[in-house]
Design an enzyme around this catalytic site. Structure first.
Site, PDB file in Angstrom:
ATOM      1  CB  CYS A 118      34.239  52.321  52.559  1.00  0.00           C
ATOM      2  SG  CYS A 118      34.244  51.952  54.098  1.00  0.00           S
ATOM      3  CG  ASP A 131      35.917  43.462  52.275  1.00  0.00           C
ATOM      4  OD1 ASP A 131      36.011  43.453  53.492  1.00  0.00           O
ATOM      5  OD2 ASP A 131      35.351  44.079  51.496  1.00  0.00           O
ATOM      6  CG  HIS A 141      36.506  46.871  53.343  1.00  0.00           C
ATOM      7  ND1 HIS A 141      35.488  46.779  52.785  1.00  0.00           N
ATOM      8  CD2 HIS A 141      36.526  48.058  54.018  1.00  0.00           C
ATOM      9  CE1 HIS A 141      34.714  47.666  53.021  1.00  0.00           C
ATOM     10  NE2 HIS A 141      35.331  48.617  53.701  1.00  0.00           N
TER      11      HIS A 141
END
Length: 222
Positions: free
Chosen positions: A117, A164, A192
């Site tokens: 991330c 994502d 994600h």
């Protein structure tokens, strides 16, 4: 199980870090947090790499804004994480990453970085803006496409989910166009955070394959 230690960056800032793995390991990794802090999941990731024989350290990058941050995987956690991230200049984050790498005690040729991330973007920045790593891996780093003009100083491998919502396929295409020889993997039906079992987006198949590829990359280069 690991332990928490204190690091000091070159500007004098002190931060905590979770460390695990054999002290005499031949290879080492900096594990870079999501926007949720060095929480249970990131410590588990560090422990898993330690079990593979790496000396591992996960620096608490939010310490420059607020200490002891461990956020939940919900919308409140996301919002606070984004606010904390915005309060920290990227160049200060790289000072903390460099302090973590040096604390591992091995030369760059045997020290890698992997981030998730926010940490995925930081891993890319560290590969391009420091010289303390021999290999770097980013998982779903949303800021990489915007910084694709940077030039990495070490081999880099990237992993993205094809569904994502925060990283469009056009961003991934732009990265591939900028670096056609750089290994960029995508995973179907993966959103994600697909590598985190504590998130609704967790995809066990994609997470296992991405981790297998990550380990092979580090095994080959460090």
């Amino acid at each position: 199980m690991g332990q928490t230690i204190t690091l000091t960056a070159t500007d004098g800032h002190t931060l905590s870090a979770y460390t695990a793995g054999p002290a005499d390991a031949a290879r080492a990794l900096v594990v870079v947090q999501e926007i949720f802090g060095v929480n249970h999941h990131i410590r588990a990731v560090a422990d898993s790499f330690a079990a593979d024989g790496y000396r591992v350290i996960a620096p608490a990058l939010f310490d420059r804004a607020e200490g002891g941050v461990e956020l939940p995987y919900d919308q409140d956690g996301v919002q606070k994480g984004l606010k904390l991230r915005a309060a920290i200049p990227p160049e200060d984050t790289l000072l903390d990453i460099t302090a973590a790498a040096r604390a591992l005690g091995l030369p760059p040729a045997h020290t890698g970085i992997i981030g998730y991330c926010w940490g995925g973007t930081i891993a890319w920045q560290a590969a391009c803006r420091t010289n303390v790593f021999g290999a770097a891996i980013g998982w779903y780093g949303g800021g990489i496409a915007a910084e694709r003009t940077l030039v990495p100083h070490c081999p880099v491998e990237l992993h993205f989910g094809e569904t994502d919502a925060s990283i469009p396929l056009s961003d991934i295409a732009a990265i591939r166009a900028a670096y056609p020889d750089l290994p960029v993997y995508t995973y179907p039906d993966a959103g994600h955070g697909f590598g985190c079992p504590e998130r609704a987006s967790f995809n066990a198949t994609a997470a296992h394959l991405a981790r297998t590829r990550s380990l092979a990359f580090f095994d080959r280069l460090l």
